[in-house]
Write a protein that holds these residues in place. Structure first.
Motif, PDB file in Angstrom:
ATOM      1  N   PRO A 162       0.824  -1.223   0.000  1.00  0.00           N
ATOM      2  CA  PRO A 162       0.000   0.000   0.000  1.00  0.00           C
ATOM      3  C   PRO A 162       0.858   1.274   0.000  1.00  0.00           C
ATOM      4  N   GLU A 163       0.458   2.220  -0.806  1.00  0.00           N
ATOM      5  CA  GLU A 163       1.184   3.490  -0.878  1.00  0.00           C
ATOM      6  C   GLU A 163       1.236   4.178   0.483  1.00  0.00           C
ATOM      7  N   GLU A 164       0.165   4.061   1.239  1.00  0.00           N
ATOM      8  CA  GLU A 164       0.136   4.766   2.539  1.00  0.00           C
ATOM      9  C   GLU A 164       1.230   4.242   3.470  1.00  0.00           C
ATOM     10  N   TRP A 165       1.562   2.959   3.384  1.00  0.00           N
ATOM     11  CA  TRP A 165       2.647   2.415   4.203  1.00  0.00           C
ATOM     12  C   TRP A 165       3.996   2.931   3.717  1.00  0.00           C
ATOM     13  N   ILE A 166       4.181   2.939   2.426  1.00  0.00           N
ATOM     14  CA  ILE A 166       5.462   3.379   1.862  1.00  0.00           C
ATOM     15  C   ILE A 166       5.731   4.845   2.186  1.00  0.00           C
ATOM     16  N   LEU A 167       4.696   5.671   2.069  1.00  0.00           N
ATOM     17  CA  LEU A 167       4.876   7.118   2.227  1.00  0.00           C
ATOM     18  C   LEU A 167       4.843   7.585   3.676  1.00  0.00           C
ATOM     19  N   ALA A 168       4.468   6.694   4.601  1.00  0.00           N
ATOM     20  CA  ALA A 168       4.326   7.093   6.007  1.00  0.00           C
ATOM     21  C   ALA A 168       5.632   7.627   6.590  1.00  0.00           C
ATOM     22  N   SER A 169       6.762   7.065   6.154  1.00  0.00           N
ATOM     23  CA  SER A 169       8.049   7.482   6.723  1.00  0.00           C
ATOM     24  C   SER A 169       8.670   8.663   5.982  1.00  0.00           C
ATOM     25  N   ARG A 170       8.060   9.056   4.865  1.00  0.00           N
ATOM     26  CA  ARG A 170       8.497  10.233   4.095  1.00  0.00           C
ATOM     27  C   ARG A 170       9.957  10.136   3.637  1.00  0.00           C
ATOM     28  N   ASP A 171      10.398   8.943   3.316  1.00  0.00           N
ATOM     29  CA  ASP A 171      11.764   8.785   2.803  1.00  0.00           C
ATOM     30  C   ASP A 171      11.865   9.213   1.347  1.00  0.00           C
ATOM     31  N   THR A 172      10.771   9.095   0.614  1.00  0.00           N
ATOM     32  CA  THR A 172      10.763   9.467  -0.804  1.00  0.00           C
ATOM     33  C   THR A 172       9.536  10.329  -1.084  1.00  0.00           C
ATOM     34  N   GLU A 173       9.592  11.030  -2.194  1.00  0.00           N
ATOM     35  CA  GLU A 173       8.468  11.897  -2.575  1.00  0.00           C
ATOM     36  C   GLU A 173       7.255  11.081  -3.025  1.00  0.00           C
ATOM     37  N   THR A 174       7.517   9.980  -3.728  1.00  0.00           N
ATOM     38  CA  THR A 174       6.417   9.171  -4.269  1.00  0.00           C
ATOM     39  C   THR A 174       6.633   7.701  -3.936  1.00  0.00           C
ATOM     40  N   ALA A 175       5.547   6.945  -3.947  1.00  0.00           N
ATOM     41  CA  ALA A 175       5.641   5.501  -3.722  1.00  0.00           C
ATOM     42  C   ALA A 175       6.400   4.830  -4.857  1.00  0.00           C
ATOM     43  N   ALA A 176       6.227   5.340  -6.074  1.00  0.00           N
ATOM     44  CA  ALA A 176       6.918   4.764  -7.231  1.00  0.00           C
ATOM     45  C   ALA A 176       8.432   4.861  -7.062  1.00  0.00           C
ATOM     46  N   GLU A 177       8.872   5.990  -6.534  1.00  0.00           N
ATOM     47  CA  GLU A 177      10.309   6.182  -6.305  1.00  0.00           C
ATOM     48  C   GLU A 177      10.835   5.168  -5.289  1.00  0.00           C
ATOM     49  N   ALA A 178      10.069   4.957  -4.218  1.00  0.00           N
ATOM     50  CA  ALA A 178      10.478   3.991  -3.199  1.00  0.00           C
ATOM     51  C   ALA A 178      10.505   2.575  -3.764  1.00  0.00           C
ATOM     52  N   ARG A 179       9.475   2.228  -4.531  1.00  0.00           N
ATOM     53  CA  ARG A 179       9.442   0.887  -5.132  1.00  0.00           C
ATOM     54  C   ARG A 179      10.641   0.668  -6.039  1.00  0.00           C
ATOM     55  N   GLU A 180      11.038   1.710  -6.749  1.00  0.00           N
ATOM     56  CA  GLU A 180      12.200   1.602  -7.635  1.00  0.00           C
ATOM     57  C   GLU A 180      13.465   1.315  -6.830  1.00  0.00           C
ATOM     58  N   VAL A 181      13.595   1.938  -5.656  1.00  0.00           N
ATOM     59  CA  VAL A 181      14.769   1.691  -4.815  1.00  0.00           C
ATOM     60  C   VAL A 181      14.767   0.257  -4.301  1.00  0.00           C
ATOM     61  N   TYR A 182      13.601  -0.221  -3.829  1.00  0.00           N
ATOM     62  CA  TYR A 182      13.517  -1.618  -3.368  1.00  0.00           C
ATOM     63  C   TYR A 182      13.900  -2.577  -4.505  1.00  0.00           C
TER      64      TYR A 182
END
Length: 267
Positions: A221-241
């Protein structure tokens, strides 16, 4: 619930009853009943490492399943805002309040036994696959002290991947972490049986693709990814993973050699 363009997602259940906490510690998982008639081990987004533990649990558990390991079904578990108001324990009530909304749960394996390394024999090929997998996702929590393995129907089941992906607690150095040898593999409960790491290394790399990784990441879920505010978007975080997992797989000799050396030191 998380909007998902893919057809693949987890089932959603509503928690109907908090039964009991399962162990002491920061995360306080609980046994709970849901509206589908089943019992679950509930992991709360309001606990310890908050949403990051749920992200790691989902990615680790679903990757394990797709690679052929036995893993209890993971489901999204909704906690209604009214849930837990009658709970007498103040700490648990606070946990339930801070976990309203979407959480994660694992199907409860009734009458499962905790894996006892002193009283069990493990297939060496399976042990090698699990050691490789845990080193790949940097899962620090499969030790003699806390095996996170269950015996159910005479088979070995993997649980609790919430302590994986160490890099996402210090997001900036993920590339360095991707190339780490994972020294804590020396404490892995199955390392004594992991005699086939080289064979497994080739097989696991043949099984894993960027497409497989991305399908699992889309389930988070995007809300879980964005909760820590490490990245601007969930897509960016998924790309890092995805990049972390691919880089780590492509350089797997680093952690495989570390595991082989650690195993030699045991003998």
């Amino acid at each position: 619930m998380h909007e998902n363009n893919s057809q693949e997602t987890l089932r959603l259940v509503n928690v109907t009853r908090y039964v009991m906490p399962l162990r002491e510690g920061g995360s306080l998982p609980a046994l709970a009943d849901a509206d589908d008639g089943f019992s679950y081990v509930l992991k709360f987004k309001g606990a310890g490492q908050r949403e990051k533990a749920l992200v790691a649990e989902l990615i680790g558990g679903e990757l394990a399943r797709r690679l052929g390991f036995k893993v209890p079904e993971l489901v999204f578990a909704n906690l209604d805002e009214a849930f837990g108001r009658s709970e007498g324990d103040e700490e648990i009530q606070d946990l339930l309040k801070s976990s309203q909304g979407l959480n994660l749960a694992l199907h409860f394996l009734s009458r499962a036994l905790t894996f006892d390394p002193g009283a069990s024999q493990v297939d060496e090929y399976l042990a090698s696959r699990i050691v490789w997998f845990d080193a790949w996702i940097t899962n620090v929590d499969r030790t003699f002290r806390n095996t996170n393995l269950l015996i159910w129907n005479k088979e070995l089941w993997l649980i609790d991947h919430g302590a994986s992906f160490l890099f996402h607690h210090s997001w900036e150095n993920w590339e360095k972490q991707a190339l780490s040898p994972f020294g804590v593999v020396k404490d892995h409960v199955l390392l004594p049986w992991a005699t086939e790491l080289e064979r497994v290394d080739a097989e696991m790399k043949a099984q894993i693709s960027r497409e497989l990784i991305c399908r699992v990441l889309e389930m988070v879920p995007e809300e879980w990814i964005l909760a820590s505010r490490d990245t601007e978007t969930a897509a960016e975080a998924r790309e890092v993973y995805a990049a972390f997992l691919m880089k780590r797989m492509n350089n797997s000799s680093v952690f495989v050699n570390e595991a082989k050396d650690a195993r030699k030191a045991l003998i």
